[in-house]
Design a protein around this motif. Structure first.
Motif, mmCIF file in Angstrom:
data_model
loop_
_atom_site.group_PDB
_atom_site.id
_atom_site.type_symbol
_atom_site.label_atom_id
_atom_site.label_comp_id
_atom_site.label_asym_id
_atom_site.label_seq_id
_atom_site.Cartn_x
_atom_site.Cartn_y
_atom_site.Cartn_z
ATOM 1 N N SER A 122 0.832 -1.201 0.000
ATOM 2 C CA SER A 122 0.000 0.000 0.000
ATOM 3 C C SER A 122 0.868 1.252 0.000
ATOM 4 O O SER A 122 1.991 1.247 0.512
ATOM 5 N N LEU A 123 0.309 2.290 -0.556
ATOM 6 C CA LEU A 123 0.893 3.627 -0.501
ATOM 7 C C LEU A 123 -0.239 4.624 -0.371
ATOM 8 O O LEU A 123 -1.353 4.372 -0.863
ATOM 9 N N ARG A 124 0.055 5.746 0.237
ATOM 10 C CA ARG A 124 -0.906 6.847 0.252
ATOM 11 C C ARG A 124 -0.247 8.061 -0.383
ATOM 12 O O ARG A 124 0.755 8.567 0.121
ATOM 13 N N LEU A 125 -0.821 8.495 -1.471
ATOM 14 C CA LEU A 125 -0.349 9.700 -2.143
ATOM 15 C C LEU A 125 -1.083 10.915 -1.589
ATOM 16 O O LEU A 125 -2.264 10.842 -1.259
ATOM 17 N N SER A 126 -0.355 12.008 -1.524
ATOM 18 C CA SER A 126 -0.936 13.258 -1.048
ATOM 19 C C SER A 126 -0.814 14.318 -2.131
ATOM 20 O O SER A 126 0.165 14.339 -2.887
ATOM 21 N N CYS A 127 -1.796 15.186 -2.161
ATOM 22 C CA CYS A 127 -1.799 16.316 -3.092
ATOM 23 C C CYS A 127 -2.045 17.565 -2.262
ATOM 24 O O CYS A 127 -3.117 17.716 -1.663
ATOM 25 N N ARG A 146 -9.738 -0.997 -4.700
ATOM 26 C CA ARG A 146 -8.362 -0.991 -4.178
ATOM 27 C C ARG A 146 -7.893 0.410 -3.799
ATOM 28 O O ARG A 146 -7.114 0.572 -2.859
ATOM 29 N N PHE A 147 -8.339 1.412 -4.540
ATOM 30 C CA PHE A 147 -7.921 2.792 -4.298
ATOM 31 C C PHE A 147 -9.078 3.575 -3.686
ATOM 32 O O PHE A 147 -10.241 3.348 -4.020
ATOM 33 N N THR A 148 -8.735 4.524 -2.826
ATOM 34 C CA THR A 148 -9.748 5.399 -2.230
ATOM 35 C C THR A 148 -9.244 6.829 -2.245
ATOM 36 O O THR A 148 -8.133 7.109 -1.774
ATOM 37 N N ASN A 180 -4.221 0.451 -2.153
ATOM 38 C CA ASN A 180 -4.004 -0.855 -1.519
ATOM 39 C C ASN A 180 -3.919 -1.937 -2.575
ATOM 40 O O ASN A 180 -4.317 -1.749 -3.721
ATOM 41 N N SER A 181 -3.395 -3.070 -2.171
ATOM 42 C CA SER A 181 -3.281 -4.237 -3.071
ATOM 43 C C SER A 181 -2.639 -3.840 -4.392
ATOM 44 O O SER A 181 -3.137 -4.175 -5.469
ATOM 45 N N LEU A 182 -1.548 -3.138 -4.299
ATOM 46 C CA LEU A 182 -0.897 -2.627 -5.504
ATOM 47 C C LEU A 182 -0.373 -3.753 -6.378
ATOM 48 O O LEU A 182 0.100 -4.785 -5.896
#
Length: 128
Positions: A17-22, A71-73, A88-90
């Protein structure tokens, strides 16, 4: 000056998982629809997800590409003037440079030309 800056990319193993920020400066993110797009080497840019501009008490509208649904939110923190993309679940096919963009409409077609302001991108690599 309106500016968008992405962060949170990196190298992750398949299934991770990764969380991208903008982050926005010079304007209020809640006043715009925010989209996430990605582009892999040799491929066209594709829409990943978007969230509508915040309009009164109406629930946010979100849209996702079929390839990332479940998978993505996407989410927004108006107090911090930030938009996030939780991934998630990349899969290896998710590897790309990810861009956030601000525009007027979050449509289910995730069309890049509907967005006026773009960040510089953050690299996501999915590999074991």
């Amino acid at each position: 000056q309106l500016q968008l800056v992405e962060s949170g990319g990196g190298l992750v193993q398949p299934g991770g998982s990764l969380r991208l920020s903008c982050a926005a400066s010079g304007f209020t993110l809640g006043h715009y629809a925010i989209g996430w797009f990605r582009q892999a080497p040799g491929k066209e840019r594709e829409g990943v997800s978007c969230i509508s501009a915040k309009v009164s008490a109406r629930d946010d509208i979100t849209n996702y590409a079929e390839s990332v649904k479940g998978r993505f939110t996407i989410s927004r923190d108006n107090a911090k003037n930030m938009v996030y993309l939780q991934m998630n679940s990349l899969k290896p096919e998710d590897a790309a440079v990810y861009y956030c963009a601000a525009g007027s409409t979050c449509s289910r077609y995730l069309i890049g030309r509907e967005y006026d302001y773009w960040g510089q991108g953050t690299q996501v690599t999915v590999s074991s």
